[in-house]
Design a protein around this motif. Structure first.
Motif, PDB file in Angstrom:
ATOM      1  N   ALA A  98      29.828  37.357 -64.270  1.00 43.39           N
ATOM      2  CA  ALA A  98      28.547  37.432 -64.979  1.00 43.39           C
ATOM      3  C   ALA A  98      27.785  36.116 -64.908  1.00 43.39           C
ATOM      4  N   ASP A  99      28.479  34.996 -64.714  1.00 39.55           N
ATOM      5  CA  ASP A  99      27.824  33.683 -64.674  1.00 39.55           C
ATOM      6  C   ASP A  99      27.410  33.271 -63.260  1.00 39.55           C
ATOM      7  N   LEU A 100      27.741  34.072 -62.264  1.00 37.87           N
ATOM      8  CA  LEU A 100      27.346  33.747 -60.890  1.00 37.87           C
ATOM      9  C   LEU A 100      25.854  33.938 -60.701  1.00 37.87           C
ATOM     10  N   SER A 101      25.296  33.208 -59.736  1.00 37.52           N
ATOM     11  CA  SER A 101      23.909  33.456 -59.338  1.00 37.52           C
ATOM     12  C   SER A 101      23.841  34.777 -58.572  1.00 37.52           C
ATOM     13  N   GLU A 102      22.674  35.348 -58.477  1.00 37.83           N
ATOM     14  CA  GLU A 102      22.518  36.616 -57.759  1.00 37.83           C
ATOM     15  C   GLU A 102      22.936  36.507 -56.290  1.00 37.83           C
ATOM     16  N   PRO A 103      22.571  35.413 -55.589  1.00 37.55           N
ATOM     17  CA  PRO A 103      23.057  35.304 -54.197  1.00 37.55           C
ATOM     18  C   PRO A 103      24.582  35.304 -54.099  1.00 37.55           C
ATOM     19  N   MET A 104      25.267  34.673 -55.066  1.00 38.22           N
ATOM     20  CA  MET A 104      26.729  34.662 -55.043  1.00 38.22           C
ATOM     21  C   MET A 104      27.282  36.052 -55.367  1.00 38.22           C
ATOM     22  N   LYS A 105      26.657  36.754 -56.317  1.00 35.45           N
ATOM     23  CA  LYS A 105      27.070  38.129 -56.614  1.00 35.45           C
ATOM     24  C   LYS A 105      26.892  39.018 -55.381  1.00 35.45           C
TER      25      LYS A 105
END
Length: 608
Positions: free
Chosen positions: A427-434
């Protein structure tokens, strides 16, 4: 006298019983295998060797270097058929070895016996064999004893134990548990980030079982979590033939009495000195339905594992995908440590690909899906909700792999210190990392398609307790045939799975008819009470044999807390209810097929 062997023979060289076991395993599956000693190996023409297995030889580095020099003299590769050299060694990392020219004819492979055996065992009996993640159950692995291959199983289980159902648990009970726990956590200090791990004396097993069945609070949570009974047990005691048998029997009783559960128990039996005479004997009716004798050495020496690289095909495909993604970004994959060709890839990166490949089956279990031959599938696409759920699990799996390799969180990545900024909750990842995790799970159908496999969603057909007056016999079996034909025709894009307690003879008739008649029909065995209790209620030896024969064919053995939870499971997890008799029992779902041999015959309440 010349030593004659065929061009297709597999040569096995090494001291002791391991080499004998390799030869025996190969021959049992029809492979041509010959045992040779190191002196004989020196006299053989290397051009005639196609596959050579070195079974944990002494001074492996020097031996491999000498073989490589003979195959590729003066460093000049010659064009000829590939020669395969497999070095079996205890566990990773392998000993220092020369790196063959990737363009040459020699292909060198290392095979970590305990690590690969752990992979093979947990592929055959996965962590979800005794649980249902779709019902919110979470895995609890119990390891009793810490003889080989207990540590390898513990480490590999930590890499695979993420199912998105809450924090998993592992309990280890053994002699000198304080020292064992300290040594393990010294080698893998980040392991508690992956799962709750408890070490305790083997005599305190009942206490650990009681603790697991009480409400518990994890340090990272402010609310207590549900009790988590054991879902799979592995017994690895030094004296398997002596104390091991009694310990396993006691473990079965303790888990049943304290937790009301009866998970599968893998019992490492070791090997007798005369490996050639080791055979399994016994009758199905003498089985308790739980204890499964295994030998990690025999598992490692199965041709599918040792020669055919089961699991590595998917791992290689994952690595090829990674290399392609690096090239698509305009970078040279050969210039990066993790992007090297498979033959030159460091062991740690190979293992990372293998662990991702092994977790594919957990993801399919979470999705209520199954891998089948590709020709059985037209197409398969994960829904957006499934992609997001699996992306969370994939991130947890990746983080577990990194933690077990010694990595920890830091805001800036440092490969030397093993610091990584992405070791944080999904949940704490950035969208690019997700998106990286989403991309990985969206590629599952393509990944399996490269192995000739497709994905089918399960069609779970629940079988509640039959009505008292419902007759069995030929009439019931004919109705079952008709219902099965129509279900298969109505749902060609689903894999049929029957869910039953198998307690009633009529339910067993239906399940057997379906599994014998239609290839690919699966079985979830539902256990509202321990297996020992069920068997004790079957005084008729034919009933007991009938039950155990079908139970052995179950792909899952799902423990439930009594009849109430059984009813809830049938109501929430079944897609269709198969009703036997003239009444609608508790747990039946909206879509129902009624088989009434004494009355209405076959009755559907939905379009088929």
């Amino acid at each position: 006298m010349p030593f004659a062997f065929g061009a297709l023979s597999i040569l096995v060289c090494g001291p002791g019983a391991l080499a004998d076991l390799v030869v025996e395993g190969l021959r049992l599956e029809g492979r041509k295998a010959l045992r040779i000693d190191a002196q004989r190996l020196e006299t053989l023409d290397p051009k005639r060797i196609r596959t050579l297995i070195l079974a944990d030889p002494p001074d492996a580095s020097a031996l491999v270097e000498a073989i490589a020099a003979r195959v590729e003299p003066c460093g000049r590769p010659r064009r000829r058929a590939t020669q395969r050299l497999i070095l079996m060694h205890g566990q990773d990392p392998p000993p220092p070895l020369p790196v063959p020219d990737p363009n040459g004819s020699l292909r060198l492979e290392t095979f970590a016996i305990r690590d690969r055996a752990a992979r093979a065992l947990l592929n055959r009996w996965p962590l979800h064999i005794g649980m249902d993640p779709g019902f919110g159950q979470r895995p609890h692995l119990l390891i009793a004893g810490f003889a080989d291959p207990a540590q390898a199983i513990l480490v590999h289980a930590l890499r695979l134990i993420q199912y998105g159902t809450g924090r998993p648990r592992i309990s280890v009970v053994c002699a000198d548990s304080d020292a064992v726990g300290a040594a393990f956590l010294g080698a893998f200090p980040q392991a508690p980030e992956v799962a709750d791990i408890r070490f305790g004396p083997i005599e305190d097993t009942p206490s650990l079982l009681r603790e697991a069945c009480s409400k518990e609070t994890h340090a990272s949570s402010v609310t207590p979590t549900d009790a988590v009974p054991v879902t799979l047990a592995v017994v690895c005691l030094p004296d398997a033939a002596g104390e091991g048998v009694d310990a396993v029997r006691q473990l079965v009783r303790d888990i049943a009495d304290i937790q009301g559960a009866s998970p599968p128990i893998l019992f490492e039996i070791g090997l007798p000195l005369d490996v050639g005479t080791a055979t399994a004997r016994g009758r199905i009716e003498d089985w308790d339905g739980q204890v499964i004798p295994v030998s990690y050495l025999r598992e490692a020496c199965r041709p599918a594992v040792l020669l055919d690289g089961r699991g590595d095909e998917v791992a290689r495909t994952i690595h090829d995908h990674y290399r392609d993604s690096i090239a698509a970004q305009g970078r040279d994959p050969d210039g990066e440590p993790a992007g090297q060709p498979w033959e030159l890839l460091a062991t740690s990166y190979r293992q990372a690909n293998r662990h991702q490949a092994d977790h594919v089956w957990a993801k399919l279990a979470v999705t209520d899906a199954r891998a089948v031959p590709e020709e059985m599938v037209d197409s398969f696409v994960l829904t957006p909700l499934e992609v997001e759920r699996l992306a969370v699990i994939e991130h947890e799996r990746w983080a577990a792999d990194r933690h077990l390799d010694g990595w920890s969180y830091a805001p800036v990545r440092d490969n030397r210190l093993k610091h990584h900024p992405q070791l944080i909750p999904y949940a704490d990842l950035s969208e690019p990392m997700k998106d990286l995790d989403r991309f990985a799970v969206r590629g599952l159908p393509t990944l399996l398609a490269r192995q000739g496999l497709g994905i089918l969603r399960l069609l779970i057909v629940g079988i509640p307790q039959p009505a008292v007056g419902c007759p069995g016999g030929m009439r019931l079996r004919r109705l079952a045939d008709q219902a099965l034909d129509r279900l298969v025709a109505r749902y060609p894009d689903r894999a049929l799975v029957l869910a039953s307690t198998l307690i009633d003879r009529r339910s067993r008739e239906l399940v057997r008819e379906a599994m014998d008649r239609e290839q690919g029909v699966g079985l979830f065995l539902l256990l509202p009470r321990p297996l020992g209790h069920v068997l004790a209620e079957m005084p008729d030896p034919d009933d007991r044999r009938d039950f155990l024969t079908l139970a052995a064919r179950a792909e899952r053995r799902i423990g439930l807390k009594g009849e109430t939870e059984l009813t809830t499971w049938l109501a929430e997890r079944a897609d269709i209810s198969l009703i036997l008799g003239d009444r609608i029992p508790a747990g039946a779902v909206e879509k129902r097929v009624r088989l009434d041999p004494a009355g209405a015959g076959l009755d559907w309440n939905f379009e088929y």
